[in-house]
Design a protein around this motif. Structure first.
Motif, PDB file in Angstrom:
ATOM      1  N   ARG A 123      45.490  37.529  47.303  1.00  0.00           N
ATOM      2  CA  ARG A 123      46.513  38.412  46.753  1.00  0.00           C
ATOM      3  C   ARG A 123      47.891  37.874  47.095  1.00  0.00           C
ATOM      4  NH1 ARG A 123      48.248  44.035  48.592  1.00  0.00           N
ATOM      5  NH2 ARG A 123      48.479  45.302  46.713  1.00  0.00           N
ATOM      6  N   SER A 124      48.742  37.797  46.107  1.00  0.00           N
ATOM      7  CA  SER A 124      50.092  37.294  46.322  1.00  0.00           C
ATOM      8  C   SER A 124      50.802  38.096  47.406  1.00  0.00           C
ATOM      9  CB  SER A 124      50.892  37.370  45.025  1.00  0.00           C
ATOM     10  OG  SER A 124      52.257  37.080  45.256  1.00  0.00           O
ATOM     11  N   ALA A 125      51.529  37.391  48.260  1.00  0.00           N
ATOM     12  CA  ALA A 125      52.278  38.060  49.330  1.00  0.00           C
ATOM     13  C   ALA A 125      53.306  39.033  48.771  1.00  0.00           C
ATOM     14  CB  ALA A 125      52.958  37.017  50.212  1.00  0.00           C
ATOM     15  N   SER A 126      53.785  38.779  47.566  1.00  0.00           N
ATOM     16  CA  SER A 126      54.791  39.661  46.970  1.00  0.00           C
ATOM     17  C   SER A 126      54.231  41.042  46.641  1.00  0.00           C
ATOM     18  CB  SER A 126      55.353  39.031  45.688  1.00  0.00           C
ATOM     19  OG  SER A 126      54.342  38.909  44.704  1.00  0.00           O
ATOM     20  N   LEU A 127      52.918  41.182  46.599  1.00  0.00           N
ATOM     21  CA  LEU A 127      52.281  42.466  46.297  1.00  0.00           C
ATOM     22  C   LEU A 127      51.895  43.235  47.555  1.00  0.00           C
ATOM     23  CD1 LEU A 127      49.915  41.262  43.418  1.00  0.00           C
ATOM     24  CD2 LEU A 127      52.149  42.375  43.205  1.00  0.00           C
ATOM     25  N   HIS A 128      52.052  42.624  48.705  1.00  0.00           N
ATOM     26  CA  HIS A 128      51.584  43.244  49.934  1.00  0.00           C
ATOM     27  C   HIS A 128      52.568  44.303  50.424  1.00  0.00           C
ATOM     28  CE1 HIS A 128      49.253  43.638  53.568  1.00  0.00           C
ATOM     29  NE2 HIS A 128      50.340  43.474  54.304  1.00  0.00           N
ATOM     30  N   GLU A 129      52.040  45.458  50.826  1.00  0.00           N
ATOM     31  CA  GLU A 129      52.846  46.551  51.388  1.00  0.00           C
ATOM     32  C   GLU A 129      52.478  46.673  52.868  1.00  0.00           C
ATOM     33  OE1 GLU A 129      51.997  49.976  49.064  1.00  0.00           O
ATOM     34  OE2 GLU A 129      52.718  49.081  47.199  1.00  0.00           O
ATOM     35  N   TYR A 130      53.248  46.009  53.714  1.00  0.00           N
ATOM     36  CA  TYR A 130      52.869  45.870  55.111  1.00  0.00           C
ATOM     37  C   TYR A 130      52.707  47.211  55.815  1.00  0.00           C
ATOM     38  CZ  TYR A 130      53.108  44.685  60.053  1.00  0.00           C
ATOM     39  OH  TYR A 130      52.849  44.587  61.393  1.00  0.00           O
ATOM     40  N   GLU A 131      53.586  48.172  55.538  1.00  0.00           N
ATOM     41  CA  GLU A 131      53.578  49.424  56.286  1.00  0.00           C
ATOM     42  C   GLU A 131      52.791  50.521  55.594  1.00  0.00           C
ATOM     43  OE1 GLU A 131      57.593  50.363  57.248  1.00  0.00           O
ATOM     44  OE2 GLU A 131      57.870  48.586  58.493  1.00  0.00           O
ATOM     45  N   GLY A 132      52.064  50.188  54.529  1.00  0.00           N
ATOM     46  CA  GLY A 132      51.298  51.194  53.812  1.00  0.00           C
ATOM     47  C   GLY A 132      50.049  51.630  54.557  1.00  0.00           C
ATOM     48  N   GLU A 133      49.524  52.785  54.178  1.00  0.00           N
ATOM     49  CA  GLU A 133      48.246  53.312  54.662  1.00  0.00           C
ATOM     50  C   GLU A 133      48.192  53.397  56.193  1.00  0.00           C
ATOM     51  OE1 GLU A 133      44.744  51.931  52.324  1.00  0.00           O
ATOM     52  OE2 GLU A 133      46.203  50.653  51.315  1.00  0.00           O
ATOM     53  N   GLY A 134      49.303  53.833  56.757  1.00  0.00           N
ATOM     54  CA  GLY A 134      49.352  54.000  58.210  1.00  0.00           C
ATOM     55  C   GLY A 134      49.207  52.706  58.977  1.00  0.00           C
ATOM     56  N   GLY A 135      49.571  51.599  58.340  1.00  0.00           N
ATOM     57  CA  GLY A 135      49.476  50.300  58.994  1.00  0.00           C
ATOM     58  C   GLY A 135      48.181  49.556  58.711  1.00  0.00           C
ATOM     59  N   PHE A 136      47.283  50.147  57.905  1.00  0.00           N
ATOM     60  CA  PHE A 136      45.994  49.513  57.622  1.00  0.00           C
ATOM     61  C   PHE A 136      45.952  48.840  56.249  1.00  0.00           C
ATOM     62  CE2 PHE A 136      44.694  52.309  61.084  1.00  0.00           C
ATOM     63  CZ  PHE A 136      43.836  51.472  61.806  1.00  0.00           C
ATOM     64  N   SER A 137      47.098  48.709  55.577  1.00  0.00           N
ATOM     65  CA  SER A 137      47.108  48.053  54.263  1.00  0.00           C
ATOM     66  C   SER A 137      46.792  46.560  54.366  1.00  0.00           C
ATOM     67  CB  SER A 137      48.474  48.240  53.592  1.00  0.00           C
ATOM     68  OG  SER A 137      49.512  47.677  54.381  1.00  0.00           O
ATOM     69  N   TRP A 138      46.792  46.015  55.587  1.00  0.00           N
ATOM     70  CA  TRP A 138      46.385  44.625  55.815  1.00  0.00           C
ATOM     71  C   TRP A 138      45.044  44.329  55.141  1.00  0.00           C
ATOM     72  CZ3 TRP A 138      42.385  42.305  58.723  1.00  0.00           C
ATOM     73  CH2 TRP A 138      42.607  40.984  59.135  1.00  0.00           C
ATOM     74  N   GLY A 139      44.159  45.333  55.104  1.00  0.00           N
ATOM     75  CA  GLY A 139      42.846  45.152  54.518  1.00  0.00           C
ATOM     76  C   GLY A 139      42.881  44.890  53.030  1.00  0.00           C
ATOM     77  N   ARG A 140      44.000  45.141  52.373  1.00  0.00           N
ATOM     78  CA  ARG A 140      44.126  44.869  50.939  1.00  0.00           C
ATOM     79  C   ARG A 140      44.530  43.423  50.658  1.00  0.00           C
ATOM     80  NH1 ARG A 140      43.534  49.312  47.899  1.00  0.00           N
ATOM     81  NH2 ARG A 140      43.651  51.315  48.994  1.00  0.00           N
TER      82      ARG A 140
END
Length: 391
Positions: free
Chosen positions: A81-98
């Motif tokens: 997944r492109s880094a430009s689509l990543h939401e680092y602080e999403g989902e209480g900090g667990f968006s890393w899994g996306r």
């Protein structure tokens, strides 16, 4: 000299056999063009039987790894997944899994493990009292500045290589740079990774770091085995349900319908050269994969088991810190504080194994691992010394 196609070939031999020796191996830069991975630059390393790709725009992490066409890496459901689509602080900090996929996912540079909120007084800015961290930190979704790649001959040895810089920085925050070099020899079974994390700023900055090395099917399969010179198991995340799923630390099951993640921390012994070797071996395939790190650089080891159907993965995770986390590292005086222009180095090797007996004997000679798949967690986290506290 490279060993290719059952022969040992010199540089002159290869030159005689083709108009361009890169027909037999080399490093090639490409850009992906569709879906969530659109725009991501990849470096493809072709080293004979060994082929792997490096995601330049994902911290120069290693994405795919194949040996004679057999994939050894894990591919997560998010895909690349492109880094430009990543939401680092999403989902209480667990968006890393996306954005979690591939053989090597680097974790850090100033935080690892679960989401946390920590003091920011070291950055000397009254407007920022604390910093919120997501799971495993920010670095894995930061694009690199590619500083070089290619092939270099040293006599009859051909070295495939790439270098880049990954900057994790903020005004009123950290200013850290990861300098990464990846190498392998044409005709070899091994990847060499040299990392250097530098505080390129002038304020004392916390540093935490580990490698999330993820192996998948067909190497990961029922009957495969986890090998490590384990002297103790301090911790298991699933201790309250230790035997409920019927899966211990050592023997790999088939994919499970309702498997709940299991994580262990093991204490390991280094060999006389100061190196720790951890492997997954598959006797049916006659293949394995070994991670070699330095005990003085990455003293801790986690084992991640995700044996859920549709996600099936095993993680080998050498780390700078215990699994206790950021706050505990500070409280125990074990946080690594990098002063202005200070650095830490990490030297690792990733090796495809074709002689499983020799690999197992090598690890057993360092220290025999527990035969019981369920070693009782000791709760003992040995002190990590030599880390002056600078906050």
């Amino acid at each position: 000299m490279p060993k290719l196609y059952g022969e040992t070939l010199s540089r002159l031999d290869l030159a005689r056999m083709s108009g361009d020796a890169r027909a037999f191996g080399g490093v090639r830069l490409m850009t992906l063009g569709d879906g969530l991975e659109r725009g991501i630059r990849l470096l493809e390393f072709r080293a004979g039987s060994l082929r792997f790709t490096v995601a330049v725009d994902r911290a120069m992490d290693i994405l795919e790894l194949e040996w004679q066409g057999v994939p050894l890496h894990w591919s997560g459901p998010s895909g690349l997944r492109s880094a430009s689509l990543h939401e680092y602080e999403g989902e209480g900090g667990f968006s890393w899994g996306r954005s979690f996929t591939g053989l090597l996912v680097t974790c850090g540079l100033d935080h690892t493990l679960g989401p946390a909120e920590v003091p920011a007084s070291n950055y000397n800015y009254p407007g920022v009292k604390t910093i919120r961290h997501g799971l495993h930190g920010r670095v894995s979704t930061i694009p690199a500045r590619l500083t070089g790649y290619g092939e270099r001959w040293e006599g009859d040895r051909c070295i495939l290589w790439a270098e880049g810089e990954i900057r994790q920085a903020a005004t009123f925050g950290e200013n850290l740079t990861l300098y990464r070099r990846i190498e392998c020899d044409l005709g070899s079974q091994e990847i060499r990774l040299s990392d250097r994390v530098v505080n390129t700023g002038f304020l004392n900055t916390p540093h935490m770091f580990f490698y999330h090395v993820n192996l998948g099917a067909p190497l990961l399969a029922e009957g495969a085995r986890y090998l490590a010179p384990i002297t103790d198991t301090p911790w298991a995340a699933h201790e309250a349900r230790y035997r409920d799923q019927g899966v211990g630390y050592q023997t790999i099951p088939a994919p499970q319908r309702h498997f709940s993640e299991q994580v262990w921390q093991h204490e390991t012994k280094a060999d006389p050269q100061g190196e720790t070797h951890v492997a997954l071996v598959n006797p049916r395939l006659g293949l394995g994969f070994m991670v070699t790190t330095r005990k003085d650089q990455l003293p801790c080891l986690y084992e991640w088991q995700h044996f859920q159907e549709g996600g099936y993965a095993l993680g080998i995770e050498p780390s700078t810190h215990h699994v206790l986390g950021d706050t505990a590292a500070r409280d125990r005086g074990e946080m690594i504080w990098l002063g202005p222009q200070e650095e830490r180095r990490y030297d690792s090797r990733f090796t495809v194994l074709t002689d499983l007996g020799a690999a197992e004997a090598r690890i057993r000679a360092i220290h025999p691992q527990p035969q019981d798949d369920y070693p009782q967690p000791s709760g003992h986290f040995r002190p990590l010394t030599g880390r002056p506290q600078k906050e």
